[in-house]
Every structure is written in C-alpha cells, then in structure tokens.
Design an enzyme around this catalytic site. Structure first.
Site, mmCIF file in Angstrom:
data_model
loop_
_atom_site.group_PDB
_atom_site.id
_atom_site.type_symbol
_atom_site.label_atom_id
_atom_site.label_comp_id
_atom_site.label_asym_id
_atom_site.label_seq_id
_atom_site.Cartn_x
_atom_site.Cartn_y
_atom_site.Cartn_z
ATOM 1 N N GLU A 128 0.841 -1.202 0.000
ATOM 2 C CA GLU A 128 0.000 0.000 0.000
ATOM 3 C C GLU A 128 0.875 1.251 0.000
ATOM 4 O O GLU A 128 0.571 2.230 -0.688
ATOM 5 C CB GLU A 128 -0.904 0.028 1.229
ATOM 6 N N LYS B 265 -11.748 4.014 1.690
ATOM 7 C CA LYS B 265 -10.615 3.280 1.142
ATOM 8 C C LYS B 265 -11.172 2.098 0.353
ATOM 9 O O LYS B 265 -11.178 0.961 0.817
ATOM 10 C CB LYS B 265 -9.697 2.819 2.282
#
Length: 120
Positions: free
Chosen positions: A22, A99
């Site tokens: 990420e 997200k």
C-alpha cells in the site's frame, strides 16, 4: 444549528496503509467533508469571503491526503478535520475517508471511517 457545506466524492491518490504494498503502490482514497458553517452573512452579502471557499478547501484536502503517508485512515481523517477547523468560519466538521481498494482479502465495496469534530 449550523448550515452545511459539503464536498462529496473527492478522489485523492495517496500511500496510506499498514501493508508495504500500500505504501509502495498507493491507491485512490475518496473523501467526503461536511462543514457546519453559519452562512447567513454570506447569503446576505453575496460575498465569498463571508463563507468557506470550497474550491480552496478541496485543494487543501487533496494536499493533506496525498502527502505524508500514515498507517491508518483514522489518522488521515483527523488531519483533514484539523485543517477544516483551522478555517475561522467552520464550527464543526464531519469527515468520511473511504478506502475502496483496502486489501482485506474478501470482496467488498468500501472501507471507511467517519469522524466528527467541533471547536468545543
């Protein structure tokens, strides 16, 4: 009760998350901001300086989300709330940070955190 000014669906690329991929690859985050603002004076005067310039706010939120990686979206949401409350006309704020590409290992549409902050 305050009037509300809302920015919804602001898409910002950032590098937040606890997983190394990420941080390395980044992903798109979606930000919703709802400001509590007394807009009566702005409405009477028709003067932008008497309210919150939402185009400027959108740029500031984009900057806050796209810079300095954080492990948690809670941290990023707090960052956004703080910058909103820095504006003298904002009495309260609700920030939702989405997200949608969160790596949870199962199919889902979205992961989000919503926080509420005020001057008091």
């Amino acid at each position: 009760m305050s009037d509300l000014i809302a920015l919804r669906g602001l898409r910002v690329f950032g590098h937040h998350g606890v997983h190394p991929e990420e941080r390395a690859n980044g992903q798109t985050f979606v930000v919703d901001v709802v400001l509590g603002v007394d807009t009566r004076e702005a409405a009477r005067s028709d003067d932008l300086s008497q309210t919150v310039d939402y185009s400027l706010l959108a740029a500031q939120v984009t900057d806050a989300v796209s810079k300095e990686p954080a492990d948690l979206i809670e941290t990023v949401a707090e960052r956004v709330a703080d910058l909103c409350l820095d504006h003298p006309r904002v009495e309260q704020v609700e920030v939702t940070l989405h997200k949608p590409e969160a790596p949870v290992g199962l199919p889902l549409d979205d992961v989000a955190v919503t926080i509420h902050r005020s001057r008091t």
